[in-house]
Motif scaffolding. Structure first.
Motif, short mmCIF file in Angstrom:
data_model
loop_
_atom_site.label_atom_id
_atom_site.label_comp_id
_atom_site.label_asym_id
_atom_site.label_seq_id
_atom_site.Cartn_x
_atom_site.Cartn_y
_atom_site.Cartn_z
N VAL A 209 2.62 -1.84 2.98
CA VAL A 209 1.88 -0.54 2.77
C VAL A 209 0.40 -0.62 2.24
CG1 VAL A 209 4.23 0.25 3.10
CG2 VAL A 209 3.16 -0.04 0.62
N GLU A 213 -0.93 3.02 -1.00
CA GLU A 213 0.68 3.66 -0.91
C GLU A 213 1.25 3.10 -1.93
OE1 GLU A 213 -1.60 2.08 1.20
OE2 GLU A 213 -1.29 2.71 3.26
N HIS A 217 3.67 5.20 -4.46
CA HIS A 217 5.40 4.85 -4.56
C HIS A 217 5.84 4.42 -5.70
CE1 HIS A 217 8.70 2.77 -3.42
NE2 HIS A 217 8.30 1.47 -4.06
#
Length: 452
Positions: A209, A213, A217
């Motif tokens: 990702v 990201e 996250h």
């Protein structure tokens, strides 16, 4: 002097001695033609090296006079606007591609980029037991401080820490680029839990990702983020990845690397440089200033009221009384900062998604009105433009990123540039950096203790 448990008076006495015996008048610097701040009299930087990594352009020189011009930033000769347009048009992230470009001097092929992304994913996790012993058991109220200590401790987890061959430094660099997001995310979670009394969330990094990201996250309790949020943070990281060899933290990396020291010491030095509010903390000052504007301007959507208050800030009557509109002006850029131009466009998209157009207009008005005020107060030659910090602070706020992480996220991006500059120093310039300082004291006799 009698010392008690309260050392305030004693340290006040020591501070007075230290100050009085170290202060030097400006005239002395002028007498010896010292380039204070490594800057020439016209504000340009003193040339101390050459680089292939990045170029920052903001003006042209005509007979030694600075002539304002549109700003440009390039990574390895590629204009940042073209780089950003390239990955945005293809609807993919661009930070990792930019890191590859900075480190290796070329754009990656599709397979090279896939391999590089996989390598970063392999290195994102921290060593076994490291999170518990280094981060959770020793929380810090400042995440940059935590990052600095964490970098130095990783030296002890490296089987070959002092080897300065290009191959080994590259391995260390890629590991650090991959681990910085994890360290700051966990460092923030530890601070939020053990110091601020909030719940503790430790999320393992995800594969496939990317850096932006993974940050979203790991810092969010629910791990959720939108595509626009990820794209915006990815753009911010890309724009902050490097800014030439002359910025303070990159130059610090060159200086320390020139001694032959290890990668961890060099990067910890760079983090310490970026921690300074004159270098990495400007976007936080933007948010503080805007909060002050909102608190003191009855209708901050009214440009007349806003301009009147900005006038008070510039004339040192309001906010921190330093006379600065934070997020406006730059040491190199004059007519424009290309990073601010690119980020403003993305900030507009995010503001639409977040229903924050009123706030977006406030930042846009601050930019426009400050330009007007500078012309009115300082004359027709007073040129100023928004810098990247004006809109980065706004973007971080829209992304619900805690202020504790503003400067650490800057480090997550800039570590790519630091590593590239370290490699360049090791490969191209083996001389230790050793500038001169002029001693201005006359010789003095030693006086025996009983006669003092």
């Amino acid at each position: 002097m009698c010392l008690a448990n309260d050392y305030t008076e004693y340290f006040g006495h020591l501070a007075e001695m230290a100050y009085n015996n170290n202060v030097t008048d400006c005239e002395v610097y002028e007498k010896y033609e010292v380039k204070r701040g490594l800057r020439n009299a016209n504000g340009t930087g003193v040339l101390v090296g050459v680089t292939r990594i990045a170029d920052v352009y903001g003006y042209r020189l005509e007979n030694g006079v600075k002539i304002p011009d549109e700003g440009r930033l390039s990574y390895r000769g590629i204009d940042i606007c073209d780089l950003v347009e390239g990955f945005q048009q293809e609807k993919r992230r661009g930070f990792e591609e930019s890191v590859f470009l900075l480190l290796f001097g070329k754009l990656p092929t599709q397979s090279e980029l896939a391999d590089f992304n996989g390598l970063l994913d392999d290195f994102r996790a921290l060593p076994p037991g490291y999170t518990e012993s280094m981060i959770l058991k020793i929380p810090s109220k400042d995440i940059m401080n935590k990052l600095m200590r964490s970098v130095l401790v990783l030296y002890s987890h490296d089987d070959d820490p002092d080897n300065t061959s290009v191959e080994n430094v590259l391995r260390q660099s890629i590991q650090m680029i991959a681990r910085f997001p994890t360290i700051i995310s966990y460092g923030y979670q530890a601070k939020a839990h053990y110091i601020d009394g909030k719940s503790l969330f430790i999320h393992a990094p995800r594969r496939g990702v990317g850096t932006a990201e993974n940050v979203l996250h790991m810092i969010r309790s629910d791990n959720r983020y939108s595509r626009t949020e990820a794209e915006t943070l990815d753009l911010l990281l890309t724009l902050h990845a490097d800014h030439g060899g002359g910025n303070n933290s990159a130059f610090a990396t060159h200086v320390v690397s020139s001694t032959g020291t290890d990668t961890y010491s060099a990067l910890a030095t760079a983090v310490g440089s970026l921690k300074g509010p004159k270098h990495g903390g400007a976007n936080k000052m933007v948010i503080d200033m805007v909060a002050d504007i909102k608190a003191n301007v009855e209708d901050w959507s009214d440009t007349h009221q806003l301009k009147a208050y900005l006038h008070k800030i510039i004339t040192k009557q309001a906010f921190d009384k330093q006379g600065l509109i934070y997020g406006m002006g730059h040491a190199v850029y004059t007519l424009s900062d290309p990073r601010a131009v690119l980020l403003k466009k993305k900030a507009f998209e995010l503001a639409l998604e977040k229903n924050a157009m009123k706030e977006y207009e406030l930042f846009s008005n601050i930019e426009a009105l400050t330009k007007e005020l500078f012309l009115e107060l300082k004359g027709p030659n007073a040129v100023i433009s928004a810098n990247v910090d004006l809109y980065s602070g706004f973007v971080y706020e829209m992304l619900d990123i805690p202020a504790d992480l503003y400067t650490p996220l800057f480090a997550v991006a800039r570590v790519a540039g630091w590593c590239a500059h370290r490699i360049e120093q090791i490969v191209s310039d083996t001389k230790i950096i050793r500038p001169a300082y002029k001693n201005i004291l006359d010789p003095q006799d030693y006086v025996k203790l009983k006669n003092r």
